[in-house]
Design an enzyme around this catalytic site. Sequence first.
Site, PDB file in Angstrom:
ATOM      1  N   PRO A  14     -38.617  17.435 -19.272  1.00 11.60           N
ATOM      2  CA  PRO A  14     -37.459  16.600 -19.607  1.00 11.60           C
ATOM      3  C   PRO A  14     -37.765  15.127 -19.860  1.00 11.60           C
ATOM      4  CG  PRO A  14     -37.405  17.234 -17.292  1.00 11.60           C
ATOM      5  CD  PRO A  14     -38.523  17.990 -17.922  1.00 11.60           C
ATOM      6  N   TYR A  46     -38.307   8.886 -29.563  1.00 12.54           N
ATOM      7  CA  TYR A  46     -37.234   8.974 -28.573  1.00 12.54           C
ATOM      8  C   TYR A  46     -35.873   9.175 -29.244  1.00 12.54           C
ATOM      9  CZ  TYR A  46     -34.940   8.211 -24.095  1.00 12.54           C
ATOM     10  OH  TYR A  46     -34.203   8.381 -22.939  1.00 12.54           O
ATOM     11  N   LYS A  68     -35.528  15.881 -24.779  1.00  7.52           N
ATOM     12  CA  LYS A  68     -35.454  16.554 -26.082  1.00  7.52           C
ATOM     13  C   LYS A  68     -34.835  17.955 -26.060  1.00  7.52           C
ATOM     14  CE  LYS A  68     -37.263  13.570 -28.853  1.00  7.52           C
ATOM     15  NZ  LYS A  68     -36.199  12.587 -28.775  1.00  7.52           N
ATOM     16  N   TYR A 107     -37.591   4.339 -17.102  1.00  6.23           N
ATOM     17  CA  TYR A 107     -38.661   5.310 -16.848  1.00  6.23           C
ATOM     18  C   TYR A 107     -39.762   4.558 -16.099  1.00  6.23           C
ATOM     19  CZ  TYR A 107     -36.583   8.502 -20.307  1.00  6.23           C
ATOM     20  OH  TYR A 107     -35.736   9.357 -20.993  1.00  6.23           O
ATOM     21  N   HIS A 120     -26.657   3.740 -26.097  1.00  4.26           N
ATOM     22  CA  HIS A 120     -27.747   2.926 -25.540  1.00  4.26           C
ATOM     23  C   HIS A 120     -28.659   2.476 -26.681  1.00  4.26           C
ATOM     24  CE1 HIS A 120     -27.637   4.126 -21.061  1.00  4.26           C
ATOM     25  NE2 HIS A 120     -26.474   4.403 -21.610  1.00  4.26           N
TER      26      HIS A 120
END
Length: 388
Positions: free
Chosen positions: A292, A384, A296, A200, A72
């Site tokens: 979550p 990220y 990580k 998200y 991704h």
Amino acid sequence: MRTQVAIIGAGPAGLLLSHLLHLSGIESIVLESRSRADIEATIRAGVLEQGTMDILTNAGVGARMKAEGALHHGVELAFGGRRHRIDLTELTGKAITVYPQHEVIKDLVAARLAAQGQLLFEVSGVQLHGVDTATPSVSFVHGGEAARIDADFVIGCDGYHGVTRPAMPPQGREDFTRNYGFGWFGILVESAPSSDELIYARHDRGFALVSTRTPTVQRLYFQCDPADHVDNWSDDRIWAELHARLESNDGWRVNEGRIFQKGIIGMRSFVSTPMQAGRLFLAGDSAHIVPPTGAKGMNLAVSDVNVLAQGLEQYYRQGRDDRLQGYTDAALRRIWRAEYFSWWMTSLLHTFADATPFQREMQRAELECVVSSRAMATALAENYVGAF
Ligand code: RFL
Ligand code: PHB
């Protein structure tokens, strides 16, 4: 039984550590309380950082991840009826891979067994002895028989609810905890992905996350009361909630399908220091937990054991222990960065019962800043993909 390194727990941390040690010619035995079928079927994480992929690839266990994992290059943030793409690769030069944790577990178990590695499943009553001496041991029951392993080192990779952290000597310990008062309701759905990239979403009704697993399975989550029960959520109620939280001005809707797994997890941040005492070392969730939202947890487990394996290799190859002595400090630098990012993502995207109207507006304004400022988007992207 005698080995060099006794490892408690066959999660990503324990299995990868055992494999890395094997590659350095160091013997270990892994003790796991659950069955092989159980650990290979437990649904957990999905997102692997580039650094995690590199470690797995260099350890020779990355072939299936490369073939079957989905690369991704961006993620989306959704709020106010609009979706905003954060281009991870353009901003950082890196990407993430979605490859389920239980597939990583299968790859590691296969690699350990192919190398005649000692993996004992369904052990019970694990107890540690003499971890403050140079001759620690572990007692346990396996196949109805009491057994003992004498080792040079004992490594606690047994997760948050394991037995190794409580076996740490109490003096000089400091624990850091934050409970968020909410959880995530997670489902697996038989349907094509609704989106090529993870979404998200922040909504007044609460957070929601659209993730994927395979071309025919979606992984979806929504913020919930951690004390709630899955039986209170019919499929219709789940879809109504997800559609409400993921509402989009452009008519996009999450794909529905047969829900074949439901579960609720609590959200907390936790760090226990130091991560070592004498011959006992902790790695992964046994020493720290992140909510979550930052994806990580497994990545930290992998980076902890990568550092620890280097320390053990130095000890056995060169007879020096400065790397082992520096393990806690080296691991904590990365852990606190990940704790910070996971806390920040959680704070940015969830609804908090005690938030004042002012705080809610600050949260919305911060989201606007993240999607409109290249500098802030870059900070999110760097964290990220794990570029720290
Ligand atoms: P694990 O995986 O918990 O493994 C510990 C193992 O130890 C065994 N055990 C014992 N064995 C012997 N004797 C005892 N007394 C024992 N007590 C326990 C257990 O049976 C188990 O097999 O810890 P490890 O290896 O440190 O790995 C940590 C990761 O599993 C965890 O951080 C991640 O799953 C967190 N996480 C995510 N991490 C990511 O990097 N990316 C993600 O996208 C992501 N998403 C998630 C997540 C965790 C989730 N849940 C369910 C908590 C999504 C979810 C929903
Ligand atoms: C998942 O796919 O399980 C997943 C993805 C991203 C997260 C957490 C979990 O932040």
